[in-house]
Design a protein around this motif. Sequence first.
Motif, PDB file in Angstrom:
ATOM      1  N   VAL A 141       0.829  -1.201   0.000  1.00 45.22           N
ATOM      2  CA  VAL A 141       0.000   0.000   0.000  1.00 45.22           C
ATOM      3  C   VAL A 141       0.867   1.256   0.000  1.00 45.22           C
ATOM      4  N   LEU A 142       0.505   2.197  -0.852  1.00 47.58           N
ATOM      5  CA  LEU A 142       1.065   3.546  -0.833  1.00 47.58           C
ATOM      6  C   LEU A 142       0.014   4.438  -0.186  1.00 47.58           C
ATOM      7  N   ALA A 143       0.281   4.938   1.005  1.00 44.55           N
ATOM      8  CA  ALA A 143      -0.674   5.751   1.754  1.00 44.55           C
ATOM      9  C   ALA A 143      -0.277   7.219   1.636  1.00 44.55           C
ATOM     10  N   ILE A 144      -1.144   8.020   0.996  1.00 42.09           N
ATOM     11  CA  ILE A 144      -0.867   9.434   0.752  1.00 42.09           C
ATOM     12  C   ILE A 144      -1.740  10.267   1.683  1.00 42.09           C
ATOM     13  N   GLU A 145      -1.119  11.034   2.554  1.00 44.91           N
ATOM     14  CA  GLU A 145      -1.857  11.819   3.543  1.00 44.91           C
ATOM     15  C   GLU A 145      -0.995  12.989   4.002  1.00 44.91           C
ATOM     16  N   ARG A 146      -1.595  14.190   4.063  1.00 45.49           N
ATOM     17  CA  ARG A 146      -0.836  15.372   4.486  1.00 45.49           C
ATOM     18  C   ARG A 146      -1.138  15.790   5.915  1.00 45.49           C
ATOM     19  N   ASP A 147      -2.216  15.258   6.509  1.00 41.76           N
ATOM     20  CA  ASP A 147      -2.644  15.706   7.831  1.00 41.76           C
ATOM     21  C   ASP A 147      -1.818  15.031   8.923  1.00 41.76           C
ATOM     22  N   ALA A 148      -1.095  15.838   9.699  1.00 39.46           N
ATOM     23  CA  ALA A 148      -0.206  15.298  10.723  1.00 39.46           C
ATOM     24  C   ALA A 148      -0.965  14.537  11.799  1.00 39.46           C
ATOM     25  N   LEU A 149      -2.153  15.016  12.168  1.00 40.92           N
ATOM     26  CA  LEU A 149      -2.943  14.345  13.195  1.00 40.92           C
ATOM     27  C   LEU A 149      -3.345  12.942  12.749  1.00 40.92           C
ATOM     28  N   SER A 150      -3.749  12.811  11.490  1.00 38.50           N
ATOM     29  CA  SER A 150      -4.133  11.494  10.981  1.00 38.50           C
ATOM     30  C   SER A 150      -2.961  10.522  11.001  1.00 38.50           C
ATOM     31  N   LEU A 151      -1.771  11.023  10.713  1.00 35.03           N
ATOM     32  CA  LEU A 151      -0.595  10.159  10.633  1.00 35.03           C
ATOM     33  C   LEU A 151       0.008   9.859  11.989  1.00 35.03           C
ATOM     34  N   ALA A 199       3.468   8.489   2.150  1.00 33.60           N
ATOM     35  CA  ALA A 199       3.822   9.722   1.447  1.00 33.60           C
ATOM     36  C   ALA A 199       3.127  10.864   2.183  1.00 33.60           C
ATOM     37  N   GLU A 200       3.866  11.532   3.068  1.00 30.86           N
ATOM     38  CA  GLU A 200       3.298  12.601   3.881  1.00 30.86           C
ATOM     39  C   GLU A 200       3.392  13.904   3.099  1.00 30.86           C
ATOM     40  N   GLU A 201       2.427  14.135   2.221  1.00 27.72           N
ATOM     41  CA  GLU A 201       2.465  15.309   1.370  1.00 27.72           C
ATOM     42  C   GLU A 201       1.083  15.639   0.821  1.00 27.72           C
ATOM     43  N   ASP A 202       0.971  16.852   0.292  1.00 29.36           N
ATOM     44  CA  ASP A 202      -0.257  17.304  -0.345  1.00 29.36           C
ATOM     45  C   ASP A 202      -0.318  16.699  -1.739  1.00 29.36           C
ATOM     46  N   PHE A 203      -1.325  15.889  -1.998  1.00 28.22           N
ATOM     47  CA  PHE A 203      -1.435  15.194  -3.276  1.00 28.22           C
ATOM     48  C   PHE A 203      -1.506  16.155  -4.451  1.00 28.22           C
ATOM     49  N   LEU A 204      -2.035  17.366  -4.243  1.00 24.58           N
ATOM     50  CA  LEU A 204      -2.212  18.336  -5.322  1.00 24.58           C
ATOM     51  C   LEU A 204      -1.064  19.334  -5.422  1.00 24.58           C
ATOM     52  N   HIS A 205      -0.068  19.204  -4.579  1.00 25.16           N
ATOM     53  CA  HIS A 205       1.027  20.177  -4.570  1.00 25.16           C
ATOM     54  C   HIS A 205       2.243  19.610  -5.304  1.00 25.16           C
ATOM     55  N   GLY A 206       2.859  20.443  -6.129  1.00 23.16           N
ATOM     56  CA  GLY A 206       4.060  20.025  -6.829  1.00 23.16           C
ATOM     57  C   GLY A 206       3.767  19.101  -7.994  1.00 23.16           C
ATOM     58  N   ALA A 207       4.818  18.445  -8.498  1.00 21.83           N
ATOM     59  CA  ALA A 207       4.666  17.544  -9.635  1.00 21.83           C
ATOM     60  C   ALA A 207       3.906  16.296  -9.208  1.00 21.83           C
ATOM     61  N   PRO A 208       3.104  15.717 -10.119  1.00 19.13           N
ATOM     62  CA  PRO A 208       2.408  14.473  -9.780  1.00 19.13           C
ATOM     63  C   PRO A 208       3.393  13.386  -9.358  1.00 19.13           C
ATOM     64  N   LEU A 209       2.978  12.538  -8.429  1.00 18.50           N
ATOM     65  CA  LEU A 209       3.822  11.435  -7.982  1.00 18.50           C
ATOM     66  C   LEU A 209       4.142  10.515  -9.150  1.00 18.50           C
ATOM     67  N   ASN A 210       5.348  10.006  -9.170  1.00 21.19           N
ATOM     68  CA  ASN A 210       5.769   9.091 -10.236  1.00 21.19           C
ATOM     69  C   ASN A 210       5.994   7.708  -9.629  1.00 21.19           C
ATOM     70  N   ILE A 211       4.912   7.128  -9.102  1.00 19.33           N
ATOM     71  CA  ILE A 211       4.975   5.826  -8.447  1.00 19.33           C
ATOM     72  C   ILE A 211       3.872   4.950  -9.044  1.00 19.33           C
ATOM     73  N   PRO A 212       4.132   4.246 -10.133  1.00 20.00           N
ATOM     74  CA  PRO A 212       3.079   3.451 -10.768  1.00 20.00           C
ATOM     75  C   PRO A 212       2.486   2.419  -9.813  1.00 20.00           C
ATOM     76  N   CYS A 213       1.156   2.310  -9.811  1.00 19.51           N
ATOM     77  CA  CYS A 213       0.452   1.383  -8.938  1.00 19.51           C
ATOM     78  C   CYS A 213      -0.509   0.528  -9.755  1.00 19.51           C
ATOM     79  N   ASP A 214      -0.908  -0.588  -9.175  1.00 18.57           N
ATOM     80  CA  ASP A 214      -1.857  -1.474  -9.836  1.00 18.57           C
ATOM     81  C   ASP A 214      -3.300  -1.036  -9.613  1.00 18.57           C
ATOM     82  N   ALA A 215      -3.515  -0.225  -8.581  1.00 14.71           N
ATOM     83  CA  ALA A 215      -4.856   0.280  -8.297  1.00 14.71           C
ATOM     84  C   ALA A 215      -4.729   1.514  -7.416  1.00 14.71           C
ATOM     85  N   ILE A 216      -5.789   2.333  -7.421  1.00 14.69           N
ATOM     86  CA  ILE A 216      -5.817   3.528  -6.589  1.00 14.69           C
ATOM     87  C   ILE A 216      -7.235   3.735  -6.068  1.00 14.69           C
ATOM     88  N   TRP A 217      -7.316   4.261  -4.840  1.00 17.01           N
ATOM     89  CA  TRP A 217      -8.616   4.454  -4.186  1.00 17.01           C
ATOM     90  C   TRP A 217      -8.605   5.770  -3.436  1.00 17.01           C
TER      91      TRP A 217
END
Length: 225
Positions: free
Chosen positions: A52-62, A96-114
């Motif tokens: 799993v690649l977990a993308i989240e920017r909120d420090a409290l959630s992490l 991945a502790e970052e804003d999904f919409l900030h900067g260049a799109p992630l370059n991490i190919p995945c088999d699925a995304i949710w």
Amino acid sequence: MRTQSLWEHTLTFFPQFLATLRERVAPDATVAVVGASDGKFVLPLATAGYRVLAIERDALSLHGGEVSLPGDTRAHAMGLIDRLKLEGLYDQVRLAEEDFLHGAPLNIPCDAIWTSCSWHYSANHHRPLAEFVDRMQRLVRPGGLFGAEFMMPVEKRHHLVEHYTSPERLRHHFVGDWDVLLTLRTNEFTERAHIGQLKDHTHRMGLLLAARTSTLPHSYRKKDS
């Protein structure tokens, strides 16, 4: 699992996504979760054997911390990192502790995304919905699966914000090498108070599942609902 997500009892179409995932990708495939929060979807995916690649920017959630709960109470919430360690799943998840919409799109190919009800948050309204969808699509390998559940308009103000969308409007983003497998929607329903929404409230939700250049025979593809 020994721990429960703070979002454990909120409505979700995740079982439909998980069933389609099992049909279409390998048991050890890589699945990205955009807006991982405290792991409501990350932990079940990791438990099922997916990477799993977990993308989240909120420090409290992490990292966890004090939160307000219904009933005018406060409590300490366990964050995603500690929940993964407690369940023995930390090594299966890349954070991945970052804003999904900030900067260049992630370059991490995945088999699925949710993603689950992430783009309707006002913090994401500064960028077009099309960009959010496009960034998710870019992560999906050919033959991979795209899944999103989302809030649909309920109040008058929602109709003025494109991020409260519908399956019909959303599917216009899935042309070319995309095959829409399934769309679902709810009627209006009342959801009980939970973290972030401390009073009972009304929702409508939609789901869209799509495959990128499907590798399965046409007879196996799901029809719209």
